[in-house]
Enzyme design. Structure first.
Site, PDB file in Angstrom:
ATOM      1  CE1 TYR A 144      -2.397   3.310   2.392  1.00 13.34           C
ATOM      2  CE2 TYR A 144      -3.780   2.443   0.638  1.00 13.34           C
ATOM      3  CZ  TYR A 144      -3.506   3.417   1.572  1.00 13.34           C
ATOM      4  OH  TYR A 144      -4.334   4.506   1.678  1.00 13.34           O
ATOM      5  CG  ASP A 239       6.041   3.769   0.351  1.00 12.16           C
ATOM      6  OD1 ASP A 239       4.846   3.552   0.034  1.00 12.16           O
ATOM      7  OD2 ASP A 239       6.353   4.501   1.311  1.00 12.16           O
ATOM      8  CE  LYS A 267       2.579   5.245   7.758  1.00  6.26           C
ATOM      9  NZ  LYS A 267       1.226   5.080   8.313  1.00  6.26           N
TER      10      LYS A 267
HETATM   11  P1  KE4 Z   1      -0.788   8.393   4.147  1.00  3.52           P
HETATM   12  O1  KE4 Z   1      -1.362   9.009   2.875  1.00  3.52           O
HETATM   13  O2  KE4 Z   1      -1.807   7.540   4.885  1.00  3.52           O
HETATM   14  O3  KE4 Z   1      -0.093   9.403   5.059  1.00  3.52           O
HETATM   15  O4  KE4 Z   1       0.410   7.405   3.711  1.00  3.52           O
HETATM   16  C1  KE4 Z   1       0.143   6.407   2.750  1.00  3.52           C
HETATM   17  C2  KE4 Z   1       1.181   5.314   2.899  1.00  3.52           C
HETATM   18  C3  KE4 Z   1       2.198   5.223   1.977  1.00  3.52           C
HETATM   19  N1  KE4 Z   1       3.148   4.261   2.068  1.00  3.52           N
HETATM   20  C4  KE4 Z   1       3.135   3.365   3.081  1.00  3.52           C
HETATM   21  C5  KE4 Z   1       4.206   2.316   3.146  1.00  3.52           C
HETATM   22  C6  KE4 Z   1       2.124   3.418   4.067  1.00  3.52           C
HETATM   23  O5  KE4 Z   1       2.126   2.510   5.078  1.00  3.52           O
HETATM   24  C7  KE4 Z   1       1.123   4.404   3.983  1.00  3.52           C
HETATM   25  C8  KE4 Z   1      -0.016   4.494   4.975  1.00  3.52           C
HETATM   26  N2  KE4 Z   1      -0.058   3.499   5.995  1.00  3.52           N
HETATM   27  C9  KE4 Z   1      -1.356   3.183   6.520  1.00  3.52           C
HETATM   28  C10 KE4 Z   1      -1.172   2.149   7.615  1.00  3.52           C
HETATM   29  N3  KE4 Z   1      -0.861   0.867   7.085  1.00  3.52           N
HETATM   30  C11 KE4 Z   1      -2.127   4.368   6.976  1.00  3.52           C
HETATM   31  C12 KE4 Z   1      -3.279   4.078   7.899  1.00  3.52           C
HETATM   32  C13 KE4 Z   1      -4.572   4.549   7.332  1.00  3.52           C
HETATM   33  O6  KE4 Z   1      -4.760   4.434   6.096  1.00  3.52           O
HETATM   34  O7  KE4 Z   1      -5.409   5.011   8.142  1.00  3.52           O
END
Ligand code: KE4
Length: 438
Positions: A144, A239, A267
């Protein structure tokens, strides 16, 4: 455990917010039950609106390396707030955080800040396409990278949790250039490059597949992608939104000797405030507007409060011995949970790296989860849900989905870890007794 106020607020929220949440995985649909509405956090603990306290291993999905409301972060933000919240103009804070990241992440020579991990990966892929003049991208099933249209193909995290067949509203034209392979299948990547010569702009990959649970890269997998990209004129995008500063102080790239062309971050670098970043080789990053023609922008990009929280977090995180101590706690907890399952005869697969970890309950013994296909085939999501709720009722908060990772902070104590292991061992024992009892 009384959760009546959470239930009331959840019912209300569902009238005004889709699903009652602002990010799907928070809705507990992967485990059932009522999501806890949180009133406050302090250190390793959160308190919900019913007054229940939870030892937190989600930590806002990774950002809170220091735990909740760390004094240094609160003090820095309180002081910064007196000077306003946003200027829409450059500040020294942005350069300070960029320099901090560049000094730590070996492959990052220049950085652009954005407001989320989604923006970071979306922009990184646009940059790769601009830099190569090619259109196709490769991602891995179950990984993801945020919710940009082109990446909502066989995505992990909330998409996996909800078992969604990708997403309506994403036109075929948006994903027609997105190619997928199974995580840890380097041969599949070689095949894609052979089938689409000179057409692949980039391969984007999570160093650890932590949005399908917790799957470590096979030896040589990441290095193999890097070499294929180098040999075939594509860009290697790592990523590290989740792994950056969590797997190791220099990210997975530092610990594992990787040299990605572009790195995505988020994060931890915002300390719990909205932030993302993409960075990499100077000659690539110089193509980003206004230095170059590739356009990307954002009203609140580099926001002074997010920069302040990120700097305060990284300063404390890099104090001597802090990371190593948290990594030791992480290893102790992950191996403790594994040992508890093994003792009870409960099939479980755990993994950990630096200050992040994860575990799968398996639906049969002696199987290994190495990619999304085996995760879907062998993860016992019902048993995970049972474990999740039993632990939650005892005040331990893991991710409300089998297809997520878990995190440690510098605020968790030895006693916290020992207590969590003891509670997990008791739950496993009950599971074994139920299984034996038929
Ligand atoms: P955000 O757009 O959620 O800040 O980041 C996207 C993203 C990109 N790359 C990786 C490896 C990520 O883990 C994420 C987002 N992680 C999730 C948790 N597995 C966010 C939690 C959520 O969607 O509420």
């Amino acid at each position: 455990m009384n959760t009546s106020e959470s239930a009331r607020l959840f019912a209300e929220a569902q009238q005004v917010i889709p699903g009652g949440v602002n990010s799907p995985v928070r809705a507990f649909r992967g485990v059932g039950g009522t999501p806890r509405f949180i009133a406050s956090g302090s250190g390793a603990w959160m308190t919900d609106v019913d007054g229940n306290r939870y030892l937190d291993y989600v930590l806002s999905w990774g950002p809170l390396a220091l735990g909740h409301a760390h004094p240094a972060v609160v003090a820095a933000l309180t002081e910064a707030l007196q000077r306003g919240t946003s200027y829409g103009a450059p500040t020294k804070l942005e350069s300070d955080l960029a320099e901090r990241i560049i000094a730590t992440m070996p492959a990052v020579e220049m950085v652009r800040f954005v407001n989320s991990g989604t923006e970071a990966t979306m922009s990184a892929l646009r940059l790769a396409r601009a830099a190569t003049g090619r259109d196709k991208i490769v991602k891995f099933s179950g990984c993801y990278h945020g919710h940009a249209d082109m990446l909502l193909v066989q995505a992990g995290s909330g998409v996996a949790t909800l078992g969604l067949p990708d997403s309506p509203g994403v036109p075929a034209s948006a994903t027609s250039n997105t190619l997928t392979a199974e995580y840890n299948d380097l041969t599949a990547v070689e095949t894609l490059f052979a089938h689409y010569p000179d057409q692949i702009a980039a391969v984007i990959v999570e160093p650890i597949a932590a949005n399908m649970g917790f799957v470590m890269p096979a030896p040589g997998f990441l290095q193999g992608i890097q070499e294929l990209c180098q040999n075939r004129g594509a860009l290697f995008i790592l990523d590290e939104v989740m792994t950056g500063f969590r797997v190791a102080p220099g990210g997975a790239q530092g610990d594992w000797g990787l040299d990605p062309d572009i790195t995505c971050l988020g994060k931890v670098i915002g300390g719990g405030l909205p932030v993302g970043a993409y960075g990499g080789k100077r000659e690539i990053m110089r193509q980003v507007a206004p230095a170059g023609p590739m356009y990307q922008a954002g009203t609140l990009s580099g926001n002074p409060l997010a920069m302040t929280a990120g700097l305060a977090t990284l300063n404390a995180w890099f104090e001597s011995g802090v990371f190593e101590a948290v990594a030791e706690q992480t290893a102790r907890l992950a191996t403790g949970i594994q040992a508890s399952a093994d003792t009870a005869g409960i099939p479980l697969q755990s993994g950990h790296a630096g200050t992040m970890f994860g575990f799968y309950f398996l639906n049969e013994p002696e199987v290994a989860i190495t990619d999304y296909a085996t995760a879907r085939q062998h993860a016992d999501t019902q048993r995970y849900a049972d474990f999740f709720h039993t632990m939650l009722d005892q005040g331990v908060y893991f991710a409300p989905s089998q297809f997520e990772a878990a995190f440690m902070s510098s605020a968790h104590t030895d006693a916290d870890i020992t207590d969590t292991i003891d509670k997990a061992a008791a739950v496993m024992g009950e599971m074994a007794a139920e299984t034996a009892g038929g």
